[in-house]
Scaffold this motif. Structure first.
Motif, PDB file in Angstrom:
ATOM      1  N   UNK A 134       1.166  -1.026  29.098  1.00 56.12           N
ATOM      2  CA  UNK A 134       1.070  -2.405  28.761  1.00 56.12           C
ATOM      3  C   UNK A 134      -0.548  -2.694  28.932  1.00 56.12           C
ATOM      4  N   UNK A 135      -1.070  -3.318  27.983  1.00 57.27           N
ATOM      5  CA  UNK A 135      -2.564  -3.588  28.119  1.00 57.27           C
ATOM      6  C   UNK A 135      -2.849  -5.055  27.583  1.00 57.27           C
ATOM      7  N   UNK A 136      -3.760  -5.465  28.169  1.00 56.34           N
ATOM      8  CA  UNK A 136      -4.324  -6.857  27.814  1.00 56.34           C
ATOM      9  C   UNK A 136      -3.878  -7.662  29.058  1.00 56.34           C
ATOM     10  N   UNK A 137      -4.934  -8.915  29.011  1.00 51.72           N
ATOM     11  CA  UNK A 137      -4.971  -9.950  29.899  1.00 51.72           C
ATOM     12  C   UNK A 137      -3.715 -10.447  30.478  1.00 51.72           C
ATOM     13  N   UNK A 138      -3.533 -10.704  31.796  1.00 54.62           N
ATOM     14  CA  UNK A 138      -2.259 -11.465  32.118  1.00 54.62           C
ATOM     15  C   UNK A 138      -0.976 -10.755  31.442  1.00 54.62           C
ATOM     16  N   UNK A 139      -0.833  -9.606  31.526  1.00 57.31           N
ATOM     17  CA  UNK A 139       0.327  -9.086  30.929  1.00 57.31           C
ATOM     18  C   UNK A 139       1.050  -8.101  31.704  1.00 57.31           C
ATOM     19  N   UNK A 140       2.252  -7.814  31.547  1.00 53.05           N
ATOM     20  CA  UNK A 140       2.821  -6.574  32.476  1.00 53.05           C
ATOM     21  C   UNK A 140       3.664  -7.434  33.594  1.00 53.05           C
ATOM     22  N   UNK A 141       4.118  -6.254  34.570  1.00 49.54           N
ATOM     23  CA  UNK A 141       4.749  -6.757  35.695  1.00 49.54           C
ATOM     24  C   UNK A 141       4.577  -8.175  36.391  1.00 49.54           C
ATOM     25  N   UNK A 142       3.243  -8.317  36.380  1.00 49.00           N
ATOM     26  CA  UNK A 142       2.765  -9.512  37.192  1.00 49.00           C
ATOM     27  C   UNK A 142       3.398 -10.854  36.682  1.00 49.00           C
ATOM     28  N   UNK A 143       3.599 -10.900  35.283  1.00 52.53           N
ATOM     29  CA  UNK A 143       4.321 -12.043  34.456  1.00 52.53           C
ATOM     30  C   UNK A 143       5.871 -11.980  35.009  1.00 52.53           C
ATOM     31  N   UNK A 144       6.392 -10.963  35.075  1.00 54.65           N
ATOM     32  CA  UNK A 144       7.848 -10.966  35.595  1.00 54.65           C
ATOM     33  C   UNK A 144       7.831 -11.334  37.169  1.00 54.65           C
ATOM     34  N   UNK A 145       6.892 -11.190  37.963  1.00 53.09           N
ATOM     35  CA  UNK A 145       7.128 -11.521  39.443  1.00 53.09           C
ATOM     36  C   UNK A 145       6.858 -12.989  39.360  1.00 53.09           C
ATOM     37  N   UNK A 146       6.096 -13.324  38.766  1.00 46.26           N
ATOM     38  CA  UNK A 146       5.898 -15.059  38.292  1.00 46.26           C
ATOM     39  C   UNK A 146       7.068 -15.410  38.102  1.00 46.26           C
ATOM     40  N   UNK A 147       7.899 -15.063  37.328  1.00 47.07           N
ATOM     41  CA  UNK A 147       9.310 -15.506  36.543  1.00 47.07           C
ATOM     42  C   UNK A 147      10.191 -15.533  37.755  1.00 47.07           C
ATOM     43  N   UNK A 148      10.205 -14.409  38.593  1.00 45.15           N
ATOM     44  CA  UNK A 148      11.111 -14.253  39.604  1.00 45.15           C
ATOM     45  C   UNK A 148      11.015 -15.182  40.462  1.00 45.15           C
ATOM     46  N   UNK A 149       9.820 -15.413  40.837  1.00 46.90           N
ATOM     47  CA  UNK A 149       9.355 -16.401  42.044  1.00 46.90           C
ATOM     48  C   UNK A 149       9.624 -17.763  41.624  1.00 46.90           C
ATOM     49  N   UNK A 150       9.559 -18.060  40.285  1.00 45.72           N
ATOM     50  CA  UNK A 150       9.987 -19.463  39.649  1.00 45.72           C
ATOM     51  C   UNK A 150      11.470 -19.643  39.755  1.00 45.72           C
ATOM     52  N   UNK A 151      12.088 -18.667  39.255  1.00 47.19           N
ATOM     53  CA  UNK A 151      13.481 -18.858  39.038  1.00 47.19           C
ATOM     54  C   UNK A 151      14.470 -18.418  40.049  1.00 47.19           C
ATOM     55  N   UNK A 152      13.893 -17.410  41.064  1.00 45.54           N
ATOM     56  CA  UNK A 152      14.761 -16.743  41.981  1.00 45.54           C
ATOM     57  C   UNK A 152      15.901 -15.817  41.354  1.00 45.54           C
ATOM     58  N   UNK A 153      15.561 -15.543  40.357  1.00 48.28           N
ATOM     59  CA  UNK A 153      16.352 -14.263  39.428  1.00 48.28           C
ATOM     60  C   UNK A 153      15.889 -13.331  39.022  1.00 48.28           C
TER      61      UNK A 153
END
Ligand code: G1P
Length: 290
Positions: A134-153
């Protein structure tokens, strides 16, 4: 929710890339200046990962070696006064803590993740597959980590693929929720085109909670006779414990030659020193018929 560990399954044979991968792990094939696995690890580090757990086998030890010191090489570079390269070699050795667990039988991706259970214990963790770059700004596993932190899922990364390609992937059915996320209701691993629940394909990025291990432990073999992670995720979806995030940016499938070569060109084109010369050579190649 803090996520420090990334499980990176590397025990696969890389049959799509033979004969290049006969004795060199597919994760060590270079894309421009770095082996594929380094891009994956750096994406993780960029998202706060400090420990990588390679799920590996006896033919893959050079992957661990890549993230270790090599004193002979360092001495040689030091004597030759190649300080820039010396710094780079040391930087790679120091970038991450490496833990390796052996997958003694190739029983599928779900089994590979289960193999990391003793290391992940009771913590949430990321899973990153080496074939998906995955390449590009703000992409990849960091986006998923944020979503997990928001949803707890638990979270899976998805991209839209052309309909005729869905059978190469795990495919989800989801309902849009806030923040560009989907509540996942159904997952099918490598469905025939006619049976795909959508064209949202799972790419190799996941954030999982330890509850997945209890499901994986009991998971029966699915498509291809393998213990599929996708099938285990259905157990989470059934309890409304799984969301999907549509990832932005460029994605390359490193196990596909056209994509692999395109990724090489993508990086070389972003390198100031090489760009002009490369464009010139590519134009020459395209204009000559022989
Ligand atoms: C694995 C997963 C699949 C996912 C794919 C992404 O399949 O099982 O759900 O879509 O990775 O690359 P594999 O490509 O290992 O067969």
């Amino acid at each position: 929710m803090e996520i420090k560990k990334a499980v990176i399954p590397v025990a696969g044979w890389g049959t799509r890339s033979l004969p290049a991968t006969k004795n060199v792990p597919k994760e060590m094939l270079p894309i421009f200046r770095k082996p594929i696995v380094q891009y994956i690890v750096e994406e993780g580090i960029g998202a706060g990962i400090s420990d990588v757990v390679f799920v590996t086998n006896q033919n893959k030890t050079i992957i661990e070696d890549h993230f270790d010191r090599n004193f002979l090489l360092e001495q040689l570079l030091e004597r030759a006064g190649k300080t820039g390269m010396l710094d780079e070699v040391r930087r790679v050795a120091d970038m991450v803590n490496v833990i390796a667990v052996r997958q003694k039988e190739q029983l599928g991706l779900g089994h590979a993740v289960l193999t990391a259970r003793e290391v992940c214990k009771n913590e949430p963790f990321a899973v990153m597959l080496g074939d998906d770059l995955m390449f590009g700004r703000n992409t990849g596993i960091g986006e998923l980590i944020k979503a997990a932190q928001i949803t707890g899922k638990a979270v899976v990364g998805v991209i839209e693929v052309p309909e005729e390609k869905v059978s190469k992937y795990g495919v989800i059915k989801g309902e849009k929720i806030e923040g560009g996320m989907y509540r996942v209701t159904k997952l099918v691993e490598k469905p025939p085109v006619a049976e795909a629940p959508s064209n949202l394909a799972i790419i190799g990025r996941y954030v999982l909670l330890p509850e997945i291990f209890e499901i994986l432990e009991k998971q029966k073999a699915g498509v291809g006779g393998e213990i599929q992670l996708t099938d285990a995720l259905q157990g989470l979806a059934d309890q409304d414990k799984l969301v999907a995030v549509k990832l932005a940016g460029q994605r390359f499938d490193a196990g596909d030659w056209v994509e692999y070569l395109t990724a090489n060109i993508y990086f070389a084109l972003h390198d100031e020193e090489l760009r002009d010369e490369l464009v010139k050579r590519l134009q020459e190649l395209l204009s000559c018929s022989g």
